[in-house]
Motif scaffolding. Structure first.
Motif, PDB file in Angstrom:
ATOM      1  N   PRO A 218      -6.867  -3.996   0.109  1.00 13.36           N
ATOM      2  CA  PRO A 218      -7.243  -3.047  -0.956  1.00 13.36           C
ATOM      3  C   PRO A 218      -6.113  -2.856  -1.965  1.00 13.36           C
ATOM      4  CG  PRO A 218      -6.732  -1.873   1.077  1.00 13.36           C
ATOM      5  CD  PRO A 218      -6.714  -3.336   1.424  1.00 13.36           C
ATOM      6  N   VAL A 219      -6.461  -2.951  -3.239  1.00 11.75           N
ATOM      7  CA  VAL A 219      -5.480  -2.843  -4.319  1.00 11.75           C
ATOM      8  C   VAL A 219      -6.046  -1.965  -5.444  1.00 11.75           C
ATOM      9  CG1 VAL A 219      -4.144  -4.078  -6.068  1.00 11.75           C
ATOM     10  CG2 VAL A 219      -4.532  -5.131  -3.823  1.00 11.75           C
ATOM     11  N   CYS A 220      -5.202  -1.120  -6.017  1.00 13.21           N
ATOM     12  CA  CYS A 220      -5.554  -0.356  -7.221  1.00 13.21           C
ATOM     13  C   CYS A 220      -4.405  -0.489  -8.210  1.00 13.21           C
ATOM     14  CB  CYS A 220      -5.782   1.120  -6.896  1.00 13.21           C
ATOM     15  SG  CYS A 220      -7.419   1.498  -6.271  1.00 13.21           S
ATOM     16  N   THR A 221      -4.705  -0.990  -9.403  1.00 12.07           N
ATOM     17  CA  THR A 221      -3.680  -1.101 -10.437  1.00 12.07           C
ATOM     18  C   THR A 221      -3.891  -0.014 -11.490  1.00 12.07           C
ATOM     19  OG1 THR A 221      -5.061  -2.742 -11.555  1.00 12.07           O
ATOM     20  CG2 THR A 221      -3.302  -3.569 -10.121  1.00 12.07           C
ATOM     21  N   PHE A 222      -2.759   0.450 -12.047  1.00  8.73           N
ATOM     22  CA  PHE A 222      -2.794   1.563 -12.985  1.00  8.73           C
ATOM     23  C   PHE A 222      -1.970   1.251 -14.234  1.00  8.73           C
ATOM     24  CE2 PHE A 222      -3.431   3.326  -8.798  1.00  8.73           C
ATOM     25  CZ  PHE A 222      -4.315   4.381  -8.948  1.00  8.73           C
TER      26      PHE A 222
ATOM     27  N   SER B 129      -1.919 -11.787  -5.018  1.00 14.94           N
ATOM     28  CA  SER B 129      -1.760 -12.254  -3.639  1.00 14.94           C
ATOM     29  C   SER B 129      -2.446 -11.308  -2.662  1.00 14.94           C
ATOM     30  CB  SER B 129      -0.271 -12.376  -3.299  1.00 14.94           C
ATOM     31  OG  SER B 129      -0.091 -12.721  -1.943  1.00 14.94           O
ATOM     32  N   ALA B 130      -2.248  -9.998  -2.870  1.00 12.78           N
ATOM     33  CA  ALA B 130      -2.879  -9.020  -1.975  1.00 12.78           C
ATOM     34  C   ALA B 130      -4.398  -9.094  -2.074  1.00 12.78           C
ATOM     35  CB  ALA B 130      -2.384  -7.619  -2.315  1.00 12.78           C
ATOM     36  N   ARG B 131      -4.903  -9.260  -3.274  1.00 12.82           N
ATOM     37  CA  ARG B 131      -6.357  -9.334  -3.455  1.00 12.82           C
ATOM     38  C   ARG B 131      -6.937 -10.592  -2.825  1.00 12.82           C
ATOM     39  NH1 ARG B 131      -6.336  -6.834  -9.511  1.00 12.82           N
ATOM     40  NH2 ARG B 131      -6.900  -4.708  -8.916  1.00 12.82           N
TER      41      ARG B 131
ATOM     42  N   PHE C 198       8.010  -6.221   1.723  1.00 15.46           N
ATOM     43  CA  PHE C 198       6.776  -5.657   1.209  1.00 15.46           C
ATOM     44  C   PHE C 198       5.644  -5.751   2.220  1.00 15.46           C
ATOM     45  CE2 PHE C 198       3.394  -5.099  -1.915  1.00 15.46           C
ATOM     46  CZ  PHE C 198       3.987  -4.227  -2.790  1.00 15.46           C
ATOM     47  N   GLY C 199       5.953  -6.284   3.442  1.00 12.77           N
ATOM     48  CA  GLY C 199       4.898  -6.533   4.421  1.00 12.77           C
ATOM     49  C   GLY C 199       4.403  -5.256   5.067  1.00 12.77           C
ATOM     50  N   ARG C 200       3.105  -5.160   5.233  1.00 14.45           N
ATOM     51  CA  ARG C 200       2.525  -3.960   5.816  1.00 14.45           C
ATOM     52  C   ARG C 200       2.923  -3.804   7.278  1.00 14.45           C
ATOM     53  NH1 ARG C 200      -0.006  -5.456   1.595  1.00 14.45           N
ATOM     54  NH2 ARG C 200      -1.393  -4.122   0.388  1.00 14.45           N
ATOM     55  N   GLU C 201       2.896  -4.895   8.063  1.00 14.50           N
ATOM     56  CA  GLU C 201       3.236  -4.800   9.482  1.00 14.50           C
ATOM     57  C   GLU C 201       4.677  -4.357   9.661  1.00 14.50           C
ATOM     58  OE1 GLU C 201       1.073  -5.005  11.864  1.00 14.50           O
ATOM     59  OE2 GLU C 201      -0.435  -5.320  10.297  1.00 14.50           O
TER      60      GLU C 201
ATOM     61  N   SER D 261      -2.626   2.013   3.559  1.00 11.77           N
ATOM     62  CA  SER D 261      -2.499   0.546   3.447  1.00 11.77           C
ATOM     63  C   SER D 261      -2.966   0.017   2.102  1.00 11.77           C
ATOM     64  CB  SER D 261      -3.230  -0.198   4.571  1.00 11.77           C
ATOM     65  OG  SER D 261      -4.619  -0.273   4.317  1.00 11.77           O
ATOM     66  N   THR D 262      -3.498   0.879   1.224  1.00  9.75           N
ATOM     67  CA  THR D 262      -3.849   0.432  -0.126  1.00  9.75           C
ATOM     68  C   THR D 262      -2.578   0.204  -0.937  1.00  9.75           C
ATOM     69  OG1 THR D 262      -5.922   1.676  -0.104  1.00  9.75           O
ATOM     70  CG2 THR D 262      -5.062   1.045  -2.260  1.00  9.75           C
ATOM     71  N   LEU D 263      -2.579  -0.859  -1.707  1.00 10.91           N
ATOM     72  CA  LEU D 263      -1.471  -1.103  -2.637  1.00 10.91           C
ATOM     73  C   LEU D 263      -1.817  -0.434  -3.969  1.00 10.91           C
ATOM     74  CD1 LEU D 263       1.092  -2.413  -3.778  1.00 10.91           C
ATOM     75  CD2 LEU D 263      -0.232  -4.519  -4.132  1.00 10.91           C
ATOM     76  N   ALA D 264      -1.046   0.582  -4.357  1.00 13.74           N
ATOM     77  CA  ALA D 264      -1.213   1.254  -5.645  1.00 13.74           C
ATOM     78  C   ALA D 264      -0.086   0.790  -6.551  1.00 13.74           C
ATOM     79  CB  ALA D 264      -1.184   2.767  -5.477  1.00 13.74           C
TER      80      ALA D 264
END
Length: 447
Positions: free
Chosen positions: A58-62, A51-53, A17-20, A112-115
């Motif tokens: 940046p995080v957006c939950t739906f 954890s991301a926050r 799940f790592g961005r890099e 790079s935002t986690l949706a």
């Protein structure tokens, strides 16, 4: 291609799940959580979001506001919070929105935002291409609890699927393969096939005993509505054997109205006031509806819940509440199809005529497309001298005309359609639900 992984540990580094890592691999980042209820999907979802926050990412939950099941929960709807079974573990819900709004927000997120989408199956299949496109643009997509059609649309794409497993919560010896709903706590229990069969057999015996104890004829083999799921009840007396005839008429009109497809991508919804043991909820649910049943008789609702959990597997929401209180408190919630069979004349007898009329008005107001109504007539022996108003066919028709806001009112004659007690079936049709070309009326509609 979908990659299946075993249930992962809580350490973020153990999940691909790592961005890099994704930047180096130059692949889209779309992660899917599947598994039985209670297997840990929601808790892992919340852990990753928090954890991301905490790292300032940046995080957006739906969550889907169009899902009736979620709309009933105060957490997402009122408090903007997502929870799970683990006590105290929650995360902020950023967007409790429709599918269309979610798609619009998703298209404007920066790379790079986690949706993260909780209970993703409620968003429907049409959102899948937008998840794929956003992930190609660098947005990290987390999809928890997708539907089977959504999973099918992921095939052929580089999606990482994590399958969460859980041991049977009854025997603890085998891996769970299905789940049952605890009818008292309304929580789910993951079980293996053997335990599911054993619990279902226990539920069968419990139901037979309950049905013989309760009204309308305690101590006798009699039921009010048919219960097709129990062969043991096949020879029992059914007080309303015309239930099938009424349900068949309902199904016919619902299909002629183009439901449930006509409201897609939203789920079609059905409400039954005075649901008894859930016969009509079950019939309409099979068409692909979200169904909700309300009845003041607790014993009837308990039977409906047991049938739903162990035999029908329909996931209908059953509520024990007085019709007046329920309709008064839920006017903000509308349903595509509603029904009330021989309910409001009893409410008039037990309270006042005005209360019964108020219930009719509220039911009509909650109806978006079709309302099915049966009223007991004052001329029937059990209502003589008890009803303080003269209810007959003309009274019901006139009330629906004045109070309902219907474009058309259809009357199915009791004798012609084999309906009991001489009670006609009334159908209020809202604008646009059924066109004249779609339907051939049994009788000329009243101008």
């Amino acid at each position: 291609m979908v990659h299946i992984e075993p249930r992962i540990a809580s350490d973020d580094s153990s999940l691909a799940f790592g961005r890099e890592r994704n930047k180096l691999a130059k692949i889209m980042s779309l992660h899917v959580f599947t598994g039985l209820p209670g297997s840990g999907k929601s808790s892992r979802f919340i852990e990753l979001v928090n954890s991301a926050r905490s790292k300032g990412e940046p995080v957006c939950t739906f969550a889907c506001s169009e899902a009736p099941a979620l709309a009933r929960r105060e957490g997402p709807r009122v408090h903007g919070v997502l929870g799970c079974r683990r006590r105290g573990l929650t995360c902020r819900l950023d967007h409790f929105v429709s599918t269309a709004t979610a798609v619009n927000i998703l298209s404007n997120l920066s790379p790079s935002t986690l949706a993260a989408f909780e209970e993703a199956h409620f968003f429907g299949s049409e959102i899948v291409p937008h998840w794929l496109e956003a992930s190609r643009q660098g947005v990290e997509i987390l999809v928890s609890t997708p539907s089977v059609p959504q999973l099918q649309l992921f095939e052929g794409h580089p999606v990482i699927q994590t399958v969460f497993t859980i041991q049977c919560e009854k025997c603890g010896q085998a891996e769970a393969s299905t789940f049952l709903v605890n009818t008292e706590s309304e929580t789910t229990m993951a079980v293996c096939c053997r335990c599911s069969e054993e619990l279902t057999e226990v539920a069968r015996h419990d139901l037979i005993e309950r049905l013989q104890r309760q009204a309308p004829h305690p101590g006798e083999k009699a039921i009010y509505q048919p219960i097709d799921e129990l062969p043991e009840c096949a020879a029992w007396k059914v007080v309303r054997p015309d239930s099938k005839a009424r349900a068949d008429l309902m199904v016919r009109l619902i299909k002629e109205a183009g439901l449930p497809a006509a409201v897609a991508p939203n789920p079609a919804t059905y409400l039954d006031i005075g649901c008894n043991t859930g016969y009509f909820c079950d019939r309409i649910q099979r068409l692909g509806f979200y169904t909700e049943g309300v009845d003041v008789v607790k014993a009837d609702v308990e039977v409906a819940k047991i049938l739903d959990s162990y035999f029908r597997r329909a996931h209908t929401c059953y509520i024990v509440q007085d019709a007046y209180a329920y309709l008064h408190d839920t006017q903000d919630r509308l349903f595509d199809v509603t029904s009330a069979f021989a309910v409001f004349q009893w409410l008039m007898i037990q309270t006042t005529v005005d209360r019964g009329i108020a219930c009719l008005e509220w039911l009509f107001a909650k109806t978006k497309r079709l309302c099915f109504l049966e009223m007991g007539y004052s001329a029937e022996p059990q209502y003589r001298e008890r009803l303080k108003v003269n209810i007959d066919r003309e009274w019901v028709r006139r009330t629906m005309e004045k109070k309902g806001g219907f474009a058309e009112i259809r009357i199915f004659d009791a004798k012609e359609h084999g309906l009991m007690f001489g009670r006609d079936l009334f159908v209020g049709i809202k604008n646009g639900s059924i066109t004249a070309r779609q339907i051939q009326p049994d009788r000329a509609p009243r101008p």
